[in-house]
Design an enzyme around this catalytic site. Structure first.
Site, PDB file in Angstrom:
ATOM      1  N   ASP A 125      30.753  25.487   3.273  1.00 25.83           N
ATOM      2  CA  ASP A 125      32.038  25.135   2.688  1.00 25.83           C
ATOM      3  C   ASP A 125      32.429  23.721   3.113  1.00 25.83           C
ATOM      4  OD1 ASP A 125      34.953  25.561   1.867  1.00 25.83           O
ATOM      5  OD2 ASP A 125      34.145  27.560   1.520  1.00 25.83           O
ATOM      6  N   HIS A 185      39.710  24.417   2.909  1.00 22.81           N
ATOM      7  CA  HIS A 185      39.125  25.581   2.237  1.00 22.81           C
ATOM      8  C   HIS A 185      38.204  26.382   3.161  1.00 22.81           C
ATOM      9  CE1 HIS A 185      36.436  27.423  -0.878  1.00 22.81           C
ATOM     10  NE2 HIS A 185      37.538  27.474  -1.581  1.00 22.81           N
ATOM     11  N   SER A 363      37.122  32.133  -4.641  1.00 18.15           N
ATOM     12  CA  SER A 363      36.799  31.652  -3.292  1.00 18.15           C
ATOM     13  C   SER A 363      37.367  32.564  -2.220  1.00 18.15           C
ATOM     14  CB  SER A 363      37.394  30.264  -3.053  1.00 18.15           C
ATOM     15  OG  SER A 363      36.522  29.256  -3.452  1.00 18.15           O
TER      16      SER A 363
END
Ligand SMILES: [Ca+2]
Ligand SMILES: [Ca+2]
Ligand SMILES: [Ca+2]
Length: 500
Positions: A125, A185, A363
């Site tokens: 990520d 994220h 996600s």
């Protein structure tokens, strides 16, 4: 010795060896007390003297009574504990973990396992931040971003996977002319899997004990397929040229990323080699509201991956979620009813201090599946990737009545409780295999698919280059993006740790 006791010993051995794991057995456990007869049969010898006890596993008390002689009593060996819950200060905001139609029944799973510390989940990520509600569970990772224009740390690959921020200035080519805040994220995704649970602060992760391996591959504007593929290999323990060996190979690899295009041979080879090491690869389906049977979206269209779409709190497919025959199951990702609370940071460009934030997207759905996959492997580490996929699919909850998801949403909604029960009853089988349905841009099709036209590709929406020698290190340098539908910064999102 009594025949009864000998047979009990044998049965206990067989049962515990073949059918039951030591922890969290779904069958009942009984304490059987046997009559102890005197050596000589004198007139007084029929009185019961010293008794002996054995533990057996069985469906019911009646089965035990029918199975053995000389039984004095049978009592269920009840495991006494409080029902699993978590004391994290914002736990009541984590609807996805509970019993709502769209939730995953995690407390019932925690009654059986809270995870094993030897299991590792790689999060490929944007990198990781040192968040108070996570840090002790994070292993040494790696930064796979080879291009310093993307990495923001002034160099290429190195051993520091810190998230440097994926903010965009209006002048950046992929910004569409407006400023975009850093998403943090990778930290959000990691928190869903393994935030520190039951520590009185913040949120609870799906897995209380297993570890996160942060592998940084997405930076400003996304990440290159060549970097992501190397990250997948390294995460699983496959050697990558120029990079030190990974001392903590991952059992599960989470890829909450994607972009329009074919499954490249580079990515498929990386997935294949990770699977050969035993790693379960979990991939987000994407947030384009597209049918993956006709729209190529990668790496969801690669073979051998668990493709996760998103459901909302009501138990319906989230409006943004991609769907199609390659989607294996749905998991909570937000939309109508509420987004997903996890770890964040207050900084809009570079990191400042810890917060919690609501985000939604496939996600967020994928890490719920990765987290439950890590619980499955915590109770039965010998299971092979296709077996884990089958367990996850076999044990889903049904969609809400009248759901918009009649086709292309997989078998249902992730159910942690049922998944752990089936994991405990499954014997590792190397020969078991499943073939993923072919979606657009998968398999042989990838060799001829024209990817020059891009309609939808995540946040930035474009494929940087395709085919030939497009500037990156791989034969096909495709830019993939975090699969984040909306970043919903609700009022609650900026609460500080302990602020509640
Ligand atoms: Ca670097
Ligand atoms: Ca916590
Ligand atoms: Ca699959």
């Amino acid at each position: 010795m009594f025949i009864g006791r000998i047979s009990i010993g044998l049965i206990v051995l067989i049962w515990s060896t073949l059918s039951f794991a030591q922890k969290g057995n779904p069958k009942k456990r009984f304490i059987v007390t046997f009559k102890e007869q005197a050596e000589s049969l004198s007139a007084q010898s029929f009185s019961v003297s010293e008794s002996t006890k054995e533990v057996v596993f069985a469906e019911s008390k009646e089965v035990v009574l029918e199975s053995f002689d000389n039984v004095k009593s049978v009592d269920e060996d009840i495991f006494l504990t409080v029902d699993s819950t978590a004391n994290d200060s914002r736990y009541d905001e984590q609807w996805a973990l509970g019993l709502a139609q769209g939730a995953i029944e995690i407390e019932e799973a925690w009654d059986m396992t809270k995870g094993d510390a030897s299991v590792v989940v790689a999060v490929i990520d944007t990198g990781i931040l040192a968040h108070e509600d996570l840090s002790s569970k994070v292993l040494p990772g790696y930064d796979f971003i080879s291009d310093s224009n993307i990495s923001r740390d002034g160099n290429g690959r190195d051993s520091d996977p810190t998230d440097e921020g994926d903010y965009l200035n209006p002048s950046d080519s992929c910004s569409n002319g407006s400023f975009k805040s850093s998403s943090w994220h990778g930290t959000h995704v990691s928190g869903i899997i393994a935030a520190k649970s039951n520590n009185g602060i913040g949120v609870a992760g799906v897995n209380w004990n297993s570890k996160i391996l942060p592998v940084r591959a997405l930076g400003k504007c996304g990440g290159l397929t060549s970097d992501i593929a190397d990250a997948v290999k390294w995460a699983a323990g496959v050697s990558v040229s120029g990079v030190p060996a990974n001392a903590n190979p991952a059992n599960v690899i989470n890829l909450s990323l994607g972009g329009s295009g074919p499954c490249t041979s580079v990515m498929q080879d990386a997935i294949n080699s990770a699977r050969a090491k035993g790693a379960v690869v979990v991939v987000a389906a994407g947030n384009n509201s597209d049918n993956l049977d006709v729209n190529p979206y990668t790496p969801a269209n690669c073979q051998g991956v668990i493709v996760v779409g998103s459901n909302n709190q009501l138990g319906q497919k989230s409006y943004f979620s991609n769907y199609g025959s390659s989607v294996d199951l749905l998991a909570p990702g937000g939309g109508t009813g509420g987004s997903i609370l996890s770890l964040g940071n207050q900084g809009s460009t570079t990191a400042t201090f810890d917060t919690y934030s609501y985000q939604s997207g496939t996600s967020m759905a994928a890490p719920f599946v990765s987290g439950v996959a890590s619980l499955i492997l915590s109770v039965n580490k010998g299971l092979f990737p296709d077996q884990v996929e089958k367990i996850l699919q076999d044990t889903t909850s049904s969609f809400a009545t009248g759901s918009n998801c009649t086709d292309g949403c997989g078998s249902g909604i992730l159910n942690a409780r049922l998944a752990i029960i089936e994991a405990l009853e499954t014997t590792p089988d190397e020969t078991y295999s499943e073939t993923d349905p072919l979606s657009a841009g998968g398999g042989e099709e990838s060799k001829v698919l024209n990817v020059s036209e891009d309609k939808k590709g995540g946040i930035c929406g474009t494929i940087d280059t395709s085919g030939g020698n497009g500037g990156g290190k791989g034969p096909l340098s495709m830019v993939l993006f975090v699969v984040l539908g909306l970043i919903i910064q609700m009022k609650k999102s900026s609460k500080l740790i302990g602020g509640e």
